[in-house]
Design a protein around this motif. Structure first.
Motif, PDB file in Angstrom:
ATOM      1  N   VAL A 195      26.195  21.397 -47.937  1.00  0.00           N
ATOM      2  CA  VAL A 195      27.100  20.644 -48.844  1.00  0.00           C
ATOM      3  C   VAL A 195      27.840  19.493 -48.216  1.00  0.00           C
ATOM      4  O   VAL A 195      27.878  18.273 -48.587  1.00  0.00           O
ATOM      5  CB  VAL A 195      27.893  21.456 -49.636  1.00  0.00           C
ATOM      6  CG1 VAL A 195      28.632  20.542 -50.788  1.00  0.00           C
ATOM      7  CG2 VAL A 195      27.084  22.392 -50.671  1.00  0.00           C
ATOM      8  N   VAL A 196      28.752  19.830 -47.177  1.00  0.00           N
ATOM      9  CA  VAL A 196      29.375  18.890 -46.341  1.00  0.00           C
ATOM     10  C   VAL A 196      28.492  17.782 -45.659  1.00  0.00           C
ATOM     11  O   VAL A 196      28.445  16.395 -45.800  1.00  0.00           O
ATOM     12  CB  VAL A 196      30.395  19.517 -45.338  1.00  0.00           C
ATOM     13  CG1 VAL A 196      30.892  18.450 -44.575  1.00  0.00           C
ATOM     14  CG2 VAL A 196      31.377  20.376 -46.153  1.00  0.00           C
TER      15      VAL A 196
ATOM     16  N   GLU B  46      28.447  36.427 -45.581  1.00  0.00           N
ATOM     17  CA  GLU B  46      29.167  35.589 -45.154  1.00  0.00           C
ATOM     18  C   GLU B  46      28.763  34.381 -44.708  1.00  0.00           C
ATOM     19  O   GLU B  46      29.208  33.249 -44.795  1.00  0.00           O
ATOM     20  CB  GLU B  46      30.499  36.128 -44.331  1.00  0.00           C
ATOM     21  CG  GLU B  46      31.677  35.644 -44.283  1.00  0.00           C
ATOM     22  CD  GLU B  46      32.737  36.234 -43.455  1.00  0.00           C
ATOM     23  OE1 GLU B  46      33.109  35.701 -42.397  1.00  0.00           O
ATOM     24  OE2 GLU B  46      33.128  37.408 -43.861  1.00  0.00           O
ATOM     25  N   TYR B  47      27.828  34.477 -43.783  1.00  0.00           N
ATOM     26  CA  TYR B  47      27.120  33.552 -43.046  1.00  0.00           C
ATOM     27  C   TYR B  47      26.319  32.785 -43.826  1.00  0.00           C
ATOM     28  O   TYR B  47      26.238  31.313 -43.735  1.00  0.00           O
ATOM     29  CB  TYR B  47      25.831  33.988 -42.494  1.00  0.00           C
ATOM     30  CG  TYR B  47      26.546  34.674 -40.966  1.00  0.00           C
ATOM     31  CD1 TYR B  47      27.347  33.826 -40.079  1.00  0.00           C
ATOM     32  CD2 TYR B  47      26.473  36.194 -40.774  1.00  0.00           C
ATOM     33  CE1 TYR B  47      28.160  34.648 -38.911  1.00  0.00           C
ATOM     34  CE2 TYR B  47      27.124  36.682 -39.812  1.00  0.00           C
ATOM     35  CZ  TYR B  47      28.001  36.074 -38.896  1.00  0.00           C
ATOM     36  OH  TYR B  47      28.467  36.556 -37.794  1.00  0.00           O
ATOM     37  N   VAL B  48      25.836  33.119 -45.114  1.00  0.00           N
ATOM     38  CA  VAL B  48      25.099  32.399 -46.186  1.00  0.00           C
ATOM     39  C   VAL B  48      26.091  31.304 -46.979  1.00  0.00           C
ATOM     40  O   VAL B  48      25.802  30.326 -47.171  1.00  0.00           O
ATOM     41  CB  VAL B  48      24.672  33.382 -47.531  1.00  0.00           C
ATOM     42  CG1 VAL B  48      24.038  32.500 -48.512  1.00  0.00           C
ATOM     43  CG2 VAL B  48      23.570  34.149 -46.768  1.00  0.00           C
ATOM     44  N   TRP B  49      27.308  31.904 -47.378  1.00  0.00           N
ATOM     45  CA  TRP B  49      28.399  30.849 -47.754  1.00  0.00           C
ATOM     46  C   TRP B  49      28.769  29.627 -46.990  1.00  0.00           C
ATOM     47  O   TRP B  49      28.869  28.934 -46.964  1.00  0.00           O
ATOM     48  CB  TRP B  49      29.539  31.535 -48.192  1.00  0.00           C
ATOM     49  CG  TRP B  49      29.120  32.686 -49.446  1.00  0.00           C
ATOM     50  CD1 TRP B  49      29.033  33.787 -49.703  1.00  0.00           C
ATOM     51  CD2 TRP B  49      28.905  32.128 -50.758  1.00  0.00           C
ATOM     52  NE1 TRP B  49      29.024  34.224 -50.876  1.00  0.00           N
ATOM     53  CE2 TRP B  49      28.636  33.086 -51.395  1.00  0.00           C
ATOM     54  CE3 TRP B  49      28.891  30.469 -51.317  1.00  0.00           C
ATOM     55  CZ2 TRP B  49      28.624  33.054 -52.916  1.00  0.00           C
ATOM     56  CZ3 TRP B  49      28.729  30.402 -52.651  1.00  0.00           C
ATOM     57  CH2 TRP B  49      28.603  31.557 -53.288  1.00  0.00           C
ATOM     58  N   ILE B  50      28.950  30.146 -45.431  1.00  0.00           N
ATOM     59  CA  ILE B  50      29.248  29.379 -44.494  1.00  0.00           C
ATOM     60  C   ILE B  50      27.954  28.323 -44.439  1.00  0.00           C
ATOM     61  O   ILE B  50      28.325  27.082 -44.274  1.00  0.00           O
ATOM     62  CB  ILE B  50      29.471  29.831 -43.115  1.00  0.00           C
ATOM     63  CG1 ILE B  50      30.742  30.501 -43.466  1.00  0.00           C
ATOM     64  CG2 ILE B  50      29.661  29.005 -42.036  1.00  0.00           C
ATOM     65  CD1 ILE B  50      31.023  31.455 -42.150  1.00  0.00           C
TER      66      ILE B  50
END
Length: 116
Positions: free
Chosen positions: A12-13, A2-6
């Motif tokens: 990206v932002v 989950e941390y990788v996706w965050i």
């Protein structure tokens, strides 16, 4: 996982925000340049044809003829000065005689007279 996706989403932002800032700065510079050009078209040139003026060389550029031309300003008015010596460098102060204005009278062509 989950941390990788965050972290990926945050990256990206950050990239999108940086791209937006760069784009805004570029368009801001173009707008300022356009405003300065329009203002120059509205005022009378601070130089006269046949007169000699003293100014610092800001940069060099190539004339359409292929000759090296010194670029400088008199009261914010751009002078393109031909026939400059090869030993002349940016920052040197010169005297030049105004020969003609461009079509919009926002700059002028001049010829080198001497170093100041």
């Amino acid at each position: 996982m989950e941390y990788v996706w965050i972290a990926t989403g945050a990256g990206v932002v950050t990239l999108l925000l940086a791209a937006a800032v760069v784009r805004r700065r570029r368009s801001s510079g173009r707008r300022a340049s356009k405003r300065a050009h329009e203002a120059a078209q509205q005022r009378e040139p601070p130089v006269e044809i046949g007169e000699t003026y003293e100014f610092g060389v800001a940069e060099f550029t190539d004339h359409h003829s292929g000759d090296r031309v010194a670029v400088g300003k008199v009261e914010g008015f751009v002078l393109f000065t031909a026939d400059v010596p090869d030993s002349l460098a940016e920052g040197d102060v010169i005297r030049a005689r105004v020969l003609s204005f461009n079509r919009g009278r926002t700059s002028a062509d001049a010829t080198f007279v001497e170093r100041a």
